[in-house]
Design an enzyme around this catalytic site. Structure first.
Site, mmCIF file in Angstrom:
data_model
loop_
_atom_site.group_PDB
_atom_site.id
_atom_site.type_symbol
_atom_site.label_atom_id
_atom_site.label_comp_id
_atom_site.label_asym_id
_atom_site.label_seq_id
_atom_site.Cartn_x
_atom_site.Cartn_y
_atom_site.Cartn_z
ATOM 1 N N ASP A 8 0.846 -1.188 0.000
ATOM 2 C CA ASP A 8 0.000 0.000 0.000
ATOM 3 C C ASP A 8 0.883 1.240 0.000
ATOM 4 O OD1 ASP A 8 -2.378 1.356 -0.094
ATOM 5 O OD2 ASP A 8 -2.724 1.290 2.065
ATOM 6 N N TYR A 12 1.062 5.729 -0.514
ATOM 7 C CA TYR A 12 0.669 6.890 0.301
ATOM 8 C C TYR A 12 0.797 8.116 -0.601
ATOM 9 C CZ TYR A 12 0.949 9.257 4.975
ATOM 10 O OH TYR A 12 0.738 9.987 6.121
ATOM 11 N N HIS A 47 -3.672 13.852 1.654
ATOM 12 C CA HIS A 47 -3.836 12.858 2.724
ATOM 13 C C HIS A 47 -2.604 12.830 3.625
ATOM 14 C CE1 HIS A 47 -4.858 9.217 4.869
ATOM 15 N NE2 HIS A 47 -3.727 8.658 4.475
ATOM 16 N N ARG A 59 1.326 14.107 13.988
ATOM 17 C CA ARG A 59 2.633 14.678 14.356
ATOM 18 C C ARG A 59 2.557 16.203 14.272
ATOM 19 N NH1 ARG A 59 3.250 10.347 11.086
ATOM 20 N NH2 ARG A 59 3.260 11.663 9.235
ATOM 21 N N GLU A 111 -10.277 3.781 4.309
ATOM 22 C CA GLU A 111 -9.431 4.574 3.426
ATOM 23 C C GLU A 111 -9.877 4.279 1.999
ATOM 24 O OE1 GLU A 111 -5.252 3.998 4.370
ATOM 25 O OE2 GLU A 111 -5.417 5.433 6.014
ATOM 26 N N GLU A 142 -9.344 4.101 -1.754
ATOM 27 C CA GLU A 142 -8.152 4.006 -2.599
ATOM 28 C C GLU A 142 -8.522 3.314 -3.907
ATOM 29 O OE1 GLU A 142 -4.717 2.370 -0.707
ATOM 30 O OE2 GLU A 142 -5.291 3.055 1.314
ATOM 31 N N ASP A 179 -9.055 0.308 2.447
ATOM 32 C CA ASP A 179 -8.022 -0.097 3.406
ATOM 33 C C ASP A 179 -8.533 0.211 4.811
ATOM 34 O OD1 ASP A 179 -5.671 -0.636 4.774
ATOM 35 O OD2 ASP A 179 -4.743 1.271 4.222
ATOM 36 N N ARG A 191 -7.343 3.165 13.822
ATOM 37 C CA ARG A 191 -6.413 4.275 14.084
ATOM 38 C C ARG A 191 -5.761 4.189 15.454
ATOM 39 N NH1 ARG A 191 -5.500 5.473 9.049
ATOM 40 N NH2 ARG A 191 -7.358 6.177 7.924
ATOM 41 N N GLN A 200 -3.141 1.501 15.246
ATOM 42 C CA GLN A 200 -2.092 2.019 14.354
ATOM 43 C C GLN A 200 -1.204 3.048 15.073
ATOM 44 O OE1 GLN A 200 -3.792 3.996 10.947
ATOM 45 N NE2 GLN A 200 -1.821 4.572 10.072
ATOM 46 N N TYR A 246 2.858 1.968 15.249
ATOM 47 C CA TYR A 246 3.472 2.175 13.936
ATOM 48 C C TYR A 246 4.906 2.691 13.943
ATOM 49 C CZ TYR A 246 3.164 7.296 13.391
ATOM 50 O OH TYR A 246 3.347 8.642 13.494
ATOM 51 N N LYS A 291 -3.907 -2.488 10.325
ATOM 52 C CA LYS A 291 -4.334 -2.535 8.926
ATOM 53 C C LYS A 291 -4.597 -3.963 8.432
ATOM 54 C CE LYS A 291 -3.206 1.832 7.538
ATOM 55 N NZ LYS A 291 -4.045 2.723 6.735
ATOM 56 N N THR A 300 -8.695 -5.974 4.049
ATOM 57 C CA THR A 300 -8.650 -4.968 2.981
ATOM 58 C C THR A 300 -9.665 -5.415 1.944
ATOM 59 O OG1 THR A 300 -6.281 -4.666 3.355
ATOM 60 C CG2 THR A 300 -7.174 -3.807 1.274
ATOM 61 N N THR A 303 -4.696 6.477 0.487
ATOM 62 C CA THR A 303 -5.954 7.203 0.603
ATOM 63 C C THR A 303 -6.008 8.364 -0.372
ATOM 64 O OG1 THR A 303 -5.898 6.712 2.946
ATOM 65 C CG2 THR A 303 -7.488 8.372 2.225
ATOM 66 N N GLU A 346 -9.650 12.064 8.526
ATOM 67 C CA GLU A 346 -9.556 13.423 7.987
ATOM 68 C C GLU A 346 -10.912 14.128 7.970
ATOM 69 O OE1 GLU A 346 -6.771 13.243 4.299
ATOM 70 O OE2 GLU A 346 -7.482 11.220 4.753
HETATM 71 CA CA CA Z 1 -3.889 2.963 2.990
#
Ligand code: CA
Length: 415
Positions: free
Chosen positions: A126, A128, A133, A142, A199, A201, A233, A237, A240, A244, A253, A257, A344, A358
């Site tokens: 996957d 990004y 996104h 962050r 997500e 995609e 996906d 959260r 994750q 992560y 994740k 899927t 995403t 989001e």
């Molecule tokens: Ca994804």
């Protein structure tokens, strides 16, 4: 020439779409390859066998053999020249009514078939590739750092996911359990995810396997990009966020899927090819340059029947051709049935964001549904459906079908 079938010109599965899937019927439960036209499915292997046995098929690939198998993988292994031959043959038999009597017995109404996972997924990666996104996630997870990581505009970031948990549209998704720990929590706890997300995609299906130690260039990528699915996906959260760092997404994740049942061949998306939004600053390294096309695919995300987002794939920063070139630049080989996700798809406006993370800004701005209930993240019983379409020849629409799934309660903790 259009088609001798009674399919309206504005049908999303008209003669210019012709996606591949895998189906069975109650009468004939063996899984086999089908091609959708209108609201019918062509038993592709059966009709190819008629042509072969009548001596009507030349020295080309034995399509009857590869289509009378339970996944698209045998067909994927044949590579681009055979895919082109196959699509030309399908066009001929569905457009020229001289073939009508031979083809009609092998057309089955959609409501009489069951669709299955179209591809035995080999490796799943996957990416990004949406700047909006990546920027949104950076700001949420962050907030004290730059929104984009320093490598983001130099390479398409990705991670290896779990091929064995890719499921076909319509498969229920059991809420995952796992560890979570908020920044203020003294210790992690175990339990059902409380921040289950989606997500939106596109997924790219790969064929024409390559040798270990070789590369696929950006210009050659289209020879290995068989087609496109809509991909959800599913993402926990809270799991994750705690797991992560430093190796990336893992159990948050890998529980599921979902992909659409129809694989839209790249040829059907010819009119949808668009330039990328721009990679001038900074310029990308030479191995990422070439025929790096974008795809003008319009996605719609619904939650319990209410449209909550309309992401636009045309805004993606990285091209699928660049992702494939990057995947193999170190000499990693491709396998028939490899699948990679775009990441995403999110645009600049709130209503074009492809995840609840989001759309609700990590749950702080919940959505209100028509029944008055609100959602920061998914609740048990929620159904998420993603649909997509792309422009086709002469103003037609190429339908990509849908991917849907319903959330079921988590397993009991002791199970
Ligand atoms: Ca994804």
């Amino acid at each position: 020439m259009t088609t001798w079938l009674d399919v309206p010109t504005d049908h999303p599965f008209g003669i210019d779409t012709l996606p591949y899937g895998v189906f069975s019927t109650d009468d004939a439960p063996e899984r086999r390859v089908g091609v959708r036209i209108g609201d019918l499915v062509l038993d592709a292997g059966a009709v190819a066998a008629v042509g072969r046995d009548a001596g009507l098929v030349g020295d080309g690939p034995d399509l009857a053999a590869v289509w009378q198998t339970p996944s698209l993988n045998a067909f994927l292994s044949l590579g681009r020249p055979a895919w082109t031959v196959a699509r030309e043959w399908l066009n001929e038999i569905l457009r020229d009514d001289v073939h009508r009597a031979g083809v009609e017995p092998h057309l089955i109404p959609l409501d009489r078939i069951t669709l299955h996972l179209p591809v035995e997924v080999a490796d799943y990666v996957d990416f990004y590739a949406s700047e909006h996104h990546a920027s949104n996630v950076g700001q949420i997870f962050r907030p004290d750092n730059a929104a984009l990581p320093p490598n983001w505009k130099h390479l398409p970031i990705g991670y290896h996911g779990r091929a064995g948990t890719v499921v076909v549209s319509g498969t229920d998704v059991v809420r995952p359990s796992g560890q979570r720990k908020g920044p203020q929590d003294p210790a992690p706890v175990f339990g059902p995810s409380i921040r289950l997300d989606i997500e939106a995609e596109l997924g790219y299906v790969v064929g024409g396997a390559t040798e270990l130690g070789s590369r696929v260039s950006v210009d050659a990528a289209a020879d290995h990009l068989f087609g496109v699915v809509i991909l959800n996906d599913w993402s926990a959260r809270d799991i994750q966020a705690w797991e992560y760092v430093p190796l990336g997404p893992f159990l948050g994740k890998s529980f599921a899927t979902s992909v659409s049942a129809w694989v839209t061949p790249l040829e059907a998306l010819h009119e949808a090819r668009v330039p990328l939004p721009g990679q001038a600053d900074p310029p990308v390294l030479p191995y990422l340059q070439g025929d790096a096309f974008g795809l003008d695919v319009h996605v719609e995300v619904s939650l319990n029947g209410t449209v909550v987002s309309r992401p636009e794939h045309s805004g993606m920063y990285w091209s699928p051709a660049q992702m494939l070139a990057h995947l193999t630049v170190n000499g990693a080989s491709l396998r028939d049935g490899d699948l990679f996700g775009s990441g995403t798809i999110s645009g600049p406006s709130v209503d074009s964001r492809g995840s609840l993370l989001e759309l609700t800004w990590n749950g702080t701005e919940p959505l209100t549904l028509p029944d008055g209930s609100t959602r920061g993240f998914l609740e048990d019983g929620d159904t998420v459906t993603m649909t997509a379409w792309a422009p086709g020849p002469g103003g037609s629409r190429i339908g990509l079908g849908e991917v849907t799934g319903t959330i079921r309660p988590a397993l009991p903790l002791e199970a």
